[in-house]
Design a protein around this motif. Structure first.
Motif, short mmCIF file in Angstrom:
data_model
loop_
_atom_site.label_atom_id
_atom_site.label_comp_id
_atom_site.label_asym_id
_atom_site.label_seq_id
_atom_site.Cartn_x
_atom_site.Cartn_y
_atom_site.Cartn_z
N ALA A 109 -16.96 -34.06 -2.07
CA ALA A 109 -16.98 -33.25 -2.74
C ALA A 109 -18.23 -33.48 -3.42
O ALA A 109 -18.56 -34.63 -4.03
N GLY A 110 -19.04 -32.84 -3.50
CA GLY A 110 -20.49 -32.85 -4.08
C GLY A 110 -20.55 -32.89 -5.64
O GLY A 110 -20.32 -31.70 -5.87
N VAL A 111 -20.71 -33.55 -6.63
CA VAL A 111 -20.29 -33.79 -7.54
C VAL A 111 -21.53 -33.66 -8.32
O VAL A 111 -22.39 -34.25 -8.42
N LEU A 112 -21.55 -32.39 -9.34
CA LEU A 112 -22.93 -32.44 -10.66
C LEU A 112 -21.91 -32.76 -12.10
O LEU A 112 -21.13 -32.22 -12.37
N GLU A 122 -27.21 -29.77 1.27
CA GLU A 122 -28.09 -29.78 3.35
C GLU A 122 -27.41 -30.93 3.21
O GLU A 122 -26.85 -31.36 4.76
N GLY A 123 -26.84 -31.57 2.19
CA GLY A 123 -25.84 -33.40 3.28
C GLY A 123 -24.96 -32.89 3.74
O GLY A 123 -24.15 -34.24 4.03
N GLY A 124 -23.93 -32.02 3.70
CA GLY A 124 -22.77 -31.69 3.58
C GLY A 124 -21.57 -31.50 3.10
O GLY A 124 -20.36 -31.56 3.36
N ALA A 125 -21.71 -31.44 1.56
CA ALA A 125 -20.52 -31.51 1.11
C ALA A 125 -19.76 -29.83 0.85
O ALA A 125 -20.20 -28.76 2.34
N ASP A 126 -18.49 -30.77 1.26
CA ASP A 126 -17.63 -29.35 1.64
C ASP A 126 -17.11 -28.31 0.28
O ASP A 126 -16.52 -27.70 0.36
N LEU A 127 -17.47 -29.13 -0.66
CA LEU A 127 -16.94 -28.52 -2.27
C LEU A 127 -17.91 -29.03 -2.70
O LEU A 127 -18.65 -29.93 -3.02
N LEU A 128 -17.83 -27.69 -4.36
CA LEU A 128 -19.33 -28.64 -5.34
C LEU A 128 -18.40 -29.10 -6.04
O LEU A 128 -17.24 -27.85 -6.65
N LEU A 129 -18.36 -29.88 -7.24
CA LEU A 129 -17.50 -30.37 -8.74
C LEU A 129 -18.05 -30.24 -9.82
O LEU A 129 -19.09 -31.51 -9.27
N ILE A 130 -17.73 -29.43 -11.11
CA ILE A 130 -18.57 -30.29 -11.68
C ILE A 130 -18.00 -30.34 -12.55
O ILE A 130 -16.73 -30.35 -13.60
N GLU A 131 -18.01 -31.54 -12.93
CA GLU A 131 -16.94 -33.37 -13.80
C GLU A 131 -17.55 -33.71 -15.01
O GLU A 131 -18.57 -33.24 -15.21
N THR A 132 -16.23 -33.57 -15.60
CA THR A 132 -16.70 -34.64 -16.85
C THR A 132 -17.44 -33.66 -17.71
O THR A 132 -18.22 -34.28 -18.20
N ARG A 160 -21.00 -19.60 0.66
CA ARG A 160 -20.73 -19.75 -0.13
C ARG A 160 -19.29 -21.87 -0.14
O ARG A 160 -19.30 -22.13 1.04
N LEU A 161 -19.60 -22.40 -1.00
CA LEU A 161 -18.33 -23.04 -0.61
C LEU A 161 -17.23 -23.92 -2.27
O LEU A 161 -17.81 -23.12 -3.28
N PRO A 162 -16.05 -24.03 -1.67
CA PRO A 162 -15.64 -24.27 -3.36
C PRO A 162 -15.95 -24.55 -4.12
O PRO A 162 -17.21 -25.19 -4.10
N VAL A 163 -15.53 -24.56 -5.16
CA VAL A 163 -16.16 -25.47 -6.53
C VAL A 163 -14.72 -25.22 -6.87
O VAL A 163 -14.20 -24.48 -7.83
N MET A 164 -15.20 -26.54 -7.97
CA MET A 164 -14.03 -27.66 -9.14
C MET A 164 -14.54 -27.32 -9.78
O MET A 164 -16.21 -27.42 -9.99
N ILE A 165 -13.49 -27.30 -10.39
CA ILE A 165 -14.25 -27.66 -12.48
C ILE A 165 -13.37 -28.97 -13.10
O ILE A 165 -12.50 -28.05 -13.28
N SER A 166 -13.75 -29.68 -13.49
CA SER A 166 -13.04 -30.59 -14.93
C SER A 166 -13.88 -30.93 -15.32
O SER A 166 -15.35 -31.27 -15.95
N GLY A 167 -13.55 -31.00 -16.91
CA GLY A 167 -13.67 -31.29 -18.18
C GLY A 167 -13.35 -32.79 -18.60
O GLY A 167 -12.67 -33.01 -18.09
N THR A 168 -14.00 -32.83 -19.72
CA THR A 168 -13.64 -34.10 -20.47
C THR A 168 -12.87 -33.86 -22.07
O THR A 168 -13.94 -32.93 -23.18
N ILE A 169 -11.66 -34.42 -22.19
CA ILE A 169 -10.94 -33.62 -23.62
C ILE A 169 -11.71 -35.55 -24.07
O ILE A 169 -11.04 -36.10 -23.66
#
Length: 400
Positions: free
Chosen positions: A73-76, A115-125, A149-158
């Motif tokens: 998971a490539g983290v942003l 470019e580094g080979g992430a399977d998906l992108l994770l926008i987190e925190t 395209r890659l799958p995208v995960m989204i995770s927020g912070t309460i």
């Protein structure tokens, strides 16, 4: 970049503990965040290297056991800036970064991760939904440019017991604002332990028509604890296994204070339990300010406040032309107090810099929760003004 062996061994420990998804060590690998250390120039390289390191380890573990594939998971991360909150208490309309600058930054980071080979992108925190919108916009542009395209995960912070993000949104409002990204999963992480986070995971599980993820902290911070957090692996696993039994989640993990032992305990606890079934959600117009506003077939008339419109109110136009934005905000506030469920904002006036006025007023509204709790209707005959307005609202608005 200098000690991939050390970072790699940390990743390996979590893979050995049973993790299916490993996040890249790129949480702060944006130019704006690395600039604080004089390292903006290596941000792209950080993303490539962090993804490549996890990619190689995931390939190794998948080859050893093809029945249990591992994913990179490539983290942003959220960056150290916020688009919805002013860093200057004396100027609530000021921002220390623009939407476009953040889009450019996220674009390059995501390109490095791919470019580094992430399977998906994770926008987190995510503590500011407008930052996440910039990340989504950047990712979509990148997918278009690359033709894949890659799958995208989204995770927020309460952030606390208020049940809101730092920029003020509730969990459902957060979902309404970002559902257009069609993420493969949507969830919450960080800030809270499992006990405190449960109610908000439950809230998302009832409204999200996609997979739900959660990776809580190991309890609340305790600077005297060896890891900075108190919850043992057994305690955390006991808390989250109840979520799985209740059908709230599809993806579970750990954030701050969670060691490989915590991940191993979670994996063992939920191994035999079925994931949440994605529900059929009734189709509605799902808008948001700081709070959700859903309009369905059984809804009554929607009240739109039109007094914050320079073409319809000479008094409001005079306030804006004279730079009396405090008075203009009072008009918006009064409309919400009197029952307006949406606020229409129009700055199309011949003597006015419409784009600048729209940006200024929306940034000021963002700092007034008693106004920004309702969705915004951006009203203009000029595309440039509409686009500028959309870059200022974290909620799901309406273009008029």
């Amino acid at each position: 970049l200098t000690r991939p062996d050390v970072i790699g061994e940390i990743h390996r420990a979590y893979l050995e503990a049973g993790a299916d998804i490993i996040e890249t060590s790129s949480f702060n690998a944006t130019r704006v965040s690395q600039a604080e250390y004089g390292l903006a120039a290596v941000a792209y390289e950080l993303n490539v290297a962090s993804a490549r390191l996890v990619r190689e380890l995931c390939d190794e573990f998948t080859a050893a056991n093809p029945a249990k594939p591992r994913y990179c998971a490539g983290v942003l991360g959220p960056t150290s800036r916020t688009l919805s909150i002013s860093p200057d208490v004396n100027d609530p309309g000021y921002r220390n970064i623009s939407f476009d600058a953040l889009v450019d930054d996220y674009y390059d980071s995501a390109r490095g991760l791919m470019e580094g080979g992430a399977d998906l992108l994770l926008i987190e925190t995510i503590f500011d939904t407008l930052n996440a919108k910039a990340a989504v916009f950047a990712i979509e542009k990148l997918f278009d440019d690359l033709g894949r395209r890659l799958p995208v995960m989204i995770s927020g912070t309460i952030t606390d017991a208020s049940g809101r993000t730092l920029s003020g949104q509730t969990a459902e409002a957060f979902w309404n604002s970002l559902a257009h990204a069609r993420p493969i999963s949507f969830g919450l992480n960080c800030a809270l332990g499992a006990k405190e986070l449960r109610a908000y995971v439950d809230e998302l599980s009832t409204v999200c028509d996609t997979f739900v993820s959660a990776h809580p902290n190991a309890g609340l911070p305790n600077p005297l604890a060896p890891t900075g957090y108190d919850e043992t692996p057994e305690e955390l696993a006991t808390a989250v296994v109840e979520w799985a039994r209740s059908g709230l989640v599809n993806i579970l993990g750990g954030c701050c204070g969670t060691t490989p032992a915590h991940i191993a305990a979670i994996a063992a606890a939920v191994a035999e339990l079925p994931p949440r079934k994605v529900p059929e959600i009734e189709k509605k117009l799902r808008l948001s300010g700081l709070e959700p506003f859903n309009v369905g077939a059984d809804s009554l008339f929607v009240n739109v406040g039109e007094r914050t419109n320079v073409t319809g109110s000479k008094a409001f136009a005079r306030m804006v032309l004279e730079g009396r934005f405090d008075d203009a905000l009072a008009v918006a506030r009064q409309q919400v107090e009197n029952g307006a469920q949406i606020i229409d904002i129009n700055m199309d006036e011949a003597m006015l810099d419409s784009m600048a006025a729209m940006e200024r007023f929306l940034k000021l509204i963002a700092t007034e929760p008693d106004i920004s709790r309702v969705p915004i209707m951006i009203d203009s005959s000029k595309w440039s003004v509409i686009e500028a307005g959309l870059k200022c609202i974290q909620g799901k608005g309406i273009v008029n």
